[in-house]
Every structure is written in structure tokens, then in C-alpha cells.
Design a protein around this motif. Sequence first.
Motif, PDB file in Angstrom:
ATOM      1  N   ASP A 127      47.324  25.135  45.104  1.00 27.92           N
ATOM      2  CA  ASP A 127      47.863  24.674  43.824  1.00 27.92           C
ATOM      3  C   ASP A 127      48.413  23.259  43.973  1.00 27.92           C
ATOM      4  N   HIS A 128      48.549  22.581  42.834  1.00 29.09           N
ATOM      5  CA  HIS A 128      49.151  21.250  42.852  1.00 29.09           C
ATOM      6  C   HIS A 128      50.374  21.178  41.952  1.00 29.09           C
ATOM      7  N   HIS A 129      50.914  22.337  41.551  1.00 29.11           N
ATOM      8  CA  HIS A 129      52.112  22.368  40.729  1.00 29.11           C
ATOM      9  C   HIS A 129      53.342  22.655  41.587  1.00 29.11           C
ATOM     10  N   ASP A 130      54.468  22.159  41.130  1.00 31.34           N
ATOM     11  CA  ASP A 130      55.730  22.371  41.829  1.00 31.34           C
ATOM     12  C   ASP A 130      56.447  23.570  41.222  1.00 31.34           C
ATOM     13  N   PHE A 131      56.957  24.472  42.081  1.00 35.59           N
ATOM     14  CA  PHE A 131      57.762  25.590  41.621  1.00 35.59           C
ATOM     15  C   PHE A 131      59.047  25.627  42.429  1.00 35.59           C
ATOM     16  N   PRO A 132      60.164  26.000  41.793  1.00 35.86           N
ATOM     17  CA  PRO A 132      61.442  26.022  42.513  1.00 35.86           C
ATOM     18  C   PRO A 132      61.417  26.928  43.741  1.00 35.86           C
TER      19      PRO A 132
ATOM     20  N   LEU B 277      61.687  21.293  30.610  1.00 37.90           N
ATOM     21  CA  LEU B 277      61.329  22.615  30.076  1.00 37.90           C
ATOM     22  C   LEU B 277      62.085  23.724  30.792  1.00 37.90           C
ATOM     23  N   ARG B 278      62.295  23.565  32.096  1.00 34.87           N
ATOM     24  CA  ARG B 278      63.080  24.579  32.817  1.00 34.87           C
ATOM     25  C   ARG B 278      64.512  24.625  32.286  1.00 34.87           C
ATOM     26  N   ASP B 279      65.110  23.453  32.085  1.00 31.68           N
ATOM     27  CA  ASP B 279      66.470  23.415  31.549  1.00 31.68           C
ATOM     28  C   ASP B 279      66.543  24.076  30.179  1.00 31.68           C
ATOM     29  N   ALA B 280      65.500  23.878  29.381  1.00 32.95           N
ATOM     30  CA  ALA B 280      65.525  24.367  28.001  1.00 32.95           C
ATOM     31  C   ALA B 280      65.149  25.838  27.880  1.00 32.95           C
ATOM     32  N   PHE B 281      64.199  26.304  28.719  1.00 29.12           N
ATOM     33  CA  PHE B 281      63.602  27.611  28.440  1.00 29.12           C
ATOM     34  C   PHE B 281      63.493  28.567  29.630  1.00 29.12           C
ATOM     35  N   ALA B 282      63.899  28.161  30.828  1.00 28.84           N
ATOM     36  CA  ALA B 282      63.699  29.034  31.995  1.00 28.84           C
ATOM     37  C   ALA B 282      64.447  30.354  31.871  1.00 28.84           C
ATOM     38  N   ASP B 283      65.528  30.380  31.087  1.00 31.21           N
ATOM     39  CA  ASP B 283      66.291  31.622  30.949  1.00 31.21           C
ATOM     40  C   ASP B 283      65.650  32.599  29.974  1.00 31.21           C
ATOM     41  N   VAL B 284      64.638  32.137  29.218  1.00 33.00           N
ATOM     42  CA  VAL B 284      64.032  33.013  28.211  1.00 33.00           C
ATOM     43  C   VAL B 284      62.517  33.139  28.353  1.00 33.00           C
ATOM     44  N   GLY B 285      61.895  32.348  29.229  1.00 34.25           N
ATOM     45  CA  GLY B 285      60.436  32.396  29.355  1.00 34.25           C
ATOM     46  C   GLY B 285      59.964  31.864  30.684  1.00 34.25           C
ATOM     47  N   GLN B 286      58.662  31.643  30.775  1.00 38.36           N
ATOM     48  CA  GLN B 286      58.029  31.143  31.986  1.00 38.36           C
ATOM     49  C   GLN B 286      57.553  29.717  31.736  1.00 38.36           C
ATOM     50  N   VAL B 287      58.025  28.786  32.556  1.00 37.39           N
ATOM     51  CA  VAL B 287      57.653  27.388  32.401  1.00 37.39           C
ATOM     52  C   VAL B 287      57.373  26.786  33.773  1.00 37.39           C
ATOM     53  N   GLY B 288      56.589  25.719  33.786  1.00 39.46           N
ATOM     54  CA  GLY B 288      56.281  25.036  35.036  1.00 39.46           C
ATOM     55  C   GLY B 288      55.398  23.844  34.768  1.00 39.46           C
ATOM     56  N   GLY B 289      55.152  23.055  35.809  1.00 44.23           N
ATOM     57  CA  GLY B 289      54.276  21.907  35.646  1.00 44.23           C
ATOM     58  C   GLY B 289      54.676  20.740  36.509  1.00 44.23           C
ATOM     59  N   HIS B 290      54.413  19.541  36.022  1.00 44.55           N
ATOM     60  CA  HIS B 290      54.655  18.299  36.743  1.00 44.55           C
ATOM     61  C   HIS B 290      55.651  17.432  35.992  1.00 44.55           C
TER      62      HIS B 290
ATOM     63  N   PHE C 277      44.996  32.834  44.395  1.00 42.73           N
ATOM     64  CA  PHE C 277      45.375  32.113  43.189  1.00 42.73           C
ATOM     65  C   PHE C 277      44.972  30.650  43.358  1.00 42.73           C
ATOM     66  N   VAL C 278      44.352  30.076  42.330  1.00 40.96           N
ATOM     67  CA  VAL C 278      44.044  28.649  42.330  1.00 40.96           C
ATOM     68  C   VAL C 278      44.637  28.012  41.078  1.00 40.96           C
ATOM     69  N   ASP C 279      45.348  26.910  41.275  1.00 41.34           N
ATOM     70  CA  ASP C 279      45.968  26.144  40.193  1.00 41.34           C
ATOM     71  C   ASP C 279      47.156  26.877  39.571  1.00 41.34           C
ATOM     72  N   HIS C 280      47.674  27.866  40.238  1.00 41.69           N
ATOM     73  CA  HIS C 280      48.923  28.538  39.894  1.00 41.69           C
ATOM     74  C   HIS C 280      49.378  29.285  41.137  1.00 41.69           C
ATOM     75  N   SER C 281      50.613  29.775  41.143  1.00 37.70           N
ATOM     76  CA  SER C 281      51.174  30.215  42.419  1.00 37.70           C
ATOM     77  C   SER C 281      51.861  31.572  42.423  1.00 37.70           C
ATOM     78  N   ILE C 282      52.508  31.945  41.336  1.00 40.10           N
ATOM     79  CA  ILE C 282      53.420  33.086  41.344  1.00 40.10           C
ATOM     80  C   ILE C 282      52.912  34.172  40.400  1.00 40.10           C
TER      81      ILE C 282
END
Length: 357
Positions: free
Chosen positions: A133-138, A299-312, A110-115
Motif C-alpha cells: 500500500d501507499h497510504h498512511d495509517f496511524p 478528515l481524521r480530526d473531523a470524522f475518525a470518531d464516527v467513521g472510517q477515514v484515511g489517505g494522503h 491487500f493491495v492499495d489498502h491495509s486494515i
Amino acid sequence: MGPVQEDEGDDRGSEPAAPQSVPARLERLASVLADSESLGIVCHDNPDPDSIASALALELLADAWGVPEIEIVYGGSITHQQNRAFVNLLDLDLKQLENTDLDAFDRIAFVDHSIPGVNNSVPSSTTVDVVIDHHDFPEPPDAEYVDLRDRCGATASILVGYLTGSDVPISEPVASALLFAIHRERLDYVRHPTADEYQAALTVFRQADVPLVEEMYGSSFTPAMLDAIGEAIRSRTIRGSSLVGIVGRTNEGGAIPQAADFLLNLEGITTVLVFGLVDGTVRLSARSIDSRVDIADTLRDAFADVGQVGGHGDMAGGQIPLGLFADHDEDDPDLLSFAARRVRGRFFDAMHLDDDG
């Protein structure tokens, strides 16, 4: 051999891991790919130049290390007009994920994404061997080799470091791709570049076809792309210095991040969310130049329970399946207005903004 995390540490209270040198990373990566007969390099869905150029650089390395069969794969579609020009002008041979059997590859990168399943259409059960990747994931990626540097402004910058640290020459097409990717990922160095981007761009500039890169910038908007951006401008809702825009239903998924970039230029606006309905999902793209706002966390606070979000902290995105709006069918004419109320409300709640801003 267990997974190796090649990160640069973080600011969340733990002691930073000691960064490995580029030769050490290359040795580890080469050992993971050693004796592999095939490598599938997977870009994230609807890939941007950073993901594609990083895949091309990894392909160059793997080919030099003797991997016989290498394919670059992506899900979704390439709709952004500059991204289409990027692929066409470089005459890239990319494979559609839906027409690819990932199980047939000895190794998957995987490049530029992780999961698996996050910002990609890869089944969540898929084993991934390499993540860069250069994105942060929990949660850290589960892979044999992981180089995750969220302090870096572009994955392409990481791959430039790999290439310059090896004996593999950078070809003109790959150099051109990397140069364009670094510029676009950091919006021509306006969106918080790091020293890595300046150094990487200087490195590949010498090998790049600069007129070709300029031609990529000069690509045209499609009418549908302009219509979608225009709708986001027309529909904007502002609370304080935050703005939400809606592109509506569109096949031009690339219009959503472009509209977010454009609306961030509005006077007095420091945080933007743009969304629309694309291929049965709600696509989100968010930007912030407010140092107090971590837009990925928002975005995680708003939508992590209903979708996939991530970024910087300054740039993030995601997608929400229409299951969130279970009371409405995809063809329901009221779906868009219902989705707009739900998405807008969740976002402003996460930003702690009431109706009075």
C-alpha cells in the motif's frame, strides 16, 4: 514468522527504517506465498485503477511463483465511468466480495489498502498475510509481509518495481492497466507525483497498448454521474479557500471523487470536501493543494470518531455509517439536510474556519 514492515520511514520524529532492496522484498514475499494452494487478492471497496492494476501485477507474480489458484476480489461497486471502461476493455475477471469465502484461501493479500474493515467490507477479524500500500495509517497493518510506502504516489508504482526486479515478464494487459492506474492516481501528473511514478510509467509504457489506454480515457459519463457532479457544484459552500459540496443521494459513488477533483479547479479554492449518501453510508472524498493542510489528518480530526477515514496529505476519503444520524431513518427526507449540516460543520471546525471564513 512475525510481520515484517517494509516501509521507507516517515517524518514523525523516528529514525527511518533502512529500506530493503527489491530482491530482498521479492524473496520475503515469495517465501510468504510459498506452498500456498490459493491466494485471494482483495482490492478496496469501489476499487480504482490503482488498486485493480496492483492486484493484477501481484497476480502475475504469484502465478509465476506457482500459486495454483488466484482470485481478485472487491467489495462495493465500480461506478466511475473510466473505471468501468478499464475493467471492460481489459476483460477482467473480478469476483464480488459478498460472493466469496475468504476463509477458503490459504493466503489473503491487500493491495492499495491495509486494515480489515477500513475502506473495505472485509470483517475486522480477518487474518491478512500480505499488505502492499501507499497510504498512511496511524496503526501499522498486522500482516506477515507489509510493504507500506506513503512517500510513493501510487501502489502501482511499487508493483512495477516488483515486476522489473523479478524475471517475470510484464504482459501487455497488465502493463496497460499499470500505465492507466499511474496516470489516474496522480491526475496525469498534476497531483504531486513522485519520481517513482515517472520511472514506473516509463517502464510499462514500452509494453502497454497505448491506444487501449487512450480509449479508457474517452469513456462516457452516465446521466446519473453528471447529475451528481452538477448537484455538488450547485450546493457548494465556501469558507476562505475551502469548499464543501454535496452530491445528494446517488448510486454513482464514483461521482464523489470526480466532483472533488473538478471543484478543486475553482479559482481561489485550495481544499475541497465532497460527500453524498450511497448505499446507506455517507461517502467522503477530499482534496487539497494547500501545503499547510494535511487533508487525511483533517478528515481524521473531523470524522475518525464516527467513521472510517484515511489517505494522503493531498487526497483522502472515508465513509460514515448512518448511525451518526440516529435520529433519522435512511428514507427520511430530512436526512440529507441534517447530514449536510453535521458533516459540513465538523469539516469546517477541523479546518478552524468559522462562519466568516
